[in-house]
Write a protein that holds these residues in place. Structure first.
Motif, mmCIF file in Angstrom:
data_model
loop_
_atom_site.group_PDB
_atom_site.id
_atom_site.type_symbol
_atom_site.label_atom_id
_atom_site.label_comp_id
_atom_site.label_asym_id
_atom_site.label_seq_id
_atom_site.Cartn_x
_atom_site.Cartn_y
_atom_site.Cartn_z
ATOM 1 N N VAL A 1 -62.915 76.603 -12.932
ATOM 2 C CA VAL A 1 -63.112 76.231 -11.537
ATOM 3 C C VAL A 1 -63.926 74.941 -11.496
ATOM 4 C CG1 VAL A 1 -64.107 76.906 -9.332
ATOM 5 C CG2 VAL A 1 -63.013 78.625 -10.779
ATOM 6 N N LEU A 26 -59.374 77.151 -7.947
ATOM 7 C CA LEU A 26 -59.539 78.106 -6.863
ATOM 8 C C LEU A 26 -58.780 77.576 -5.654
ATOM 9 C CD1 LEU A 26 -61.693 76.959 -4.535
ATOM 10 C CD2 LEU A 26 -63.351 77.476 -6.287
ATOM 11 N N THR A 27 -58.482 78.503 -4.737
ATOM 12 C CA THR A 27 -57.738 78.155 -3.526
ATOM 13 C C THR A 27 -58.701 78.170 -2.343
ATOM 14 O OG1 THR A 27 -55.743 79.157 -4.453
ATOM 15 C CG2 THR A 27 -55.778 78.744 -2.079
ATOM 16 N N ARG A 30 -58.907 80.989 0.278
ATOM 17 C CA ARG A 30 -59.204 82.332 -0.212
ATOM 18 C C ARG A 30 -60.693 82.486 -0.534
ATOM 19 N NH1 ARG A 30 -54.114 83.368 -4.387
ATOM 20 N NH2 ARG A 30 -52.464 83.205 -2.821
ATOM 21 N N ASN A 31 -61.441 81.434 -0.282
ATOM 22 C CA ASN A 31 -62.865 81.451 -0.593
ATOM 23 C C ASN A 31 -63.669 80.913 0.589
ATOM 24 O OD1 ASN A 31 -62.998 81.905 -3.786
ATOM 25 N ND2 ASN A 31 -61.259 80.574 -3.326
ATOM 26 N N TRP A 52 -63.181 81.662 4.582
ATOM 27 C CA TRP A 52 -61.806 81.747 4.082
ATOM 28 C C TRP A 52 -60.820 81.881 5.247
ATOM 29 C CZ3 TRP A 52 -58.950 86.072 5.269
ATOM 30 C CH2 TRP A 52 -59.682 87.185 5.753
ATOM 31 N N ASN A 75 -55.543 71.118 -1.423
ATOM 32 C CA ASN A 75 -56.677 71.927 -1.896
ATOM 33 C C ASN A 75 -57.972 71.122 -1.860
ATOM 34 O OD1 ASN A 75 -57.155 74.642 -2.594
ATOM 35 N ND2 ASN A 75 -57.449 74.100 -4.737
ATOM 36 N N LYS A 98 -66.837 82.585 -4.184
ATOM 37 C CA LYS A 98 -65.595 83.312 -4.475
ATOM 38 C C LYS A 98 -65.673 84.772 -4.057
ATOM 39 C CE LYS A 98 -65.348 82.232 -8.875
ATOM 40 N NZ LYS A 98 -66.600 81.427 -9.029
ATOM 41 N N CYS A 112 -70.108 78.243 -7.348
ATOM 42 C CA CYS A 112 -69.472 77.064 -7.909
ATOM 43 C C CYS A 112 -69.885 75.860 -7.074
ATOM 44 C CB CYS A 112 -67.949 77.214 -7.900
ATOM 45 S SG CYS A 112 -67.095 75.847 -8.670
#
Length: 123
Positions: A1, A26-27, A30-31, A52, A75, A98, A112
């Motif tokens: 990541v 990572l998307t 979705r986070n 998210w 992204n 996440k 992250c």
């Protein structure tokens, strides 16, 4: 990541900058994603959170001036900063949570971090 933040610079008060945060591994949608900033000798503070779901939270001092967005195809997350003030000066970091923690304003929820990009606003 990996998160890569860029777009900072030196600008006069009243000016604008757009920061970008490119994510890999990572998307974004979705986070929980966020922008933090830290000035010399100060604690890191939240600027904006993009959940998210797409909903956002802005720190009071930036409401009406900053706009966060994300481009899911690239992204990449953005922070459009208008009417900048000297007190906006600092290193801006993008971050990802996440685990979608409840404590979205707490930097410890984010696991992250990007490398930071310097924003300097002169008066």
């Amino acid at each position: 990541v990996q998160l890569q933040a860029f777009g900072g610079g030196l600008v006069q008060a009243g000016g604008s900058l757009r920061l970008s945060c490119a994510a890999s591994g990572l998307t974004l949608n979705r986070n929980t994603m966020a922008w933090f900033r830290q000035d010399a000798g100060q604690e890191r503070e939240i600027v904006v959170v993009i959940r998210w779901s797409g909903s956002t939270y802005y720190q009071d001092s930036v409401k009406g001036r900053f706009t966060a967005s994300r481009d899911t195809a690239k992204n990449t997350m953005y922070l459009q900063m208008n009417n900048l003030k000297p007190e906006d000066t600092g290193v801006y970091y993008c971050a990802a949570d996440k685990d979608r923690s409840v404590a979205i304003l707490d930097s410890r929820s984010y696991d992250c971090w990007g490398q930071g990009t310097q924003v300097t606003v002169s008066s």
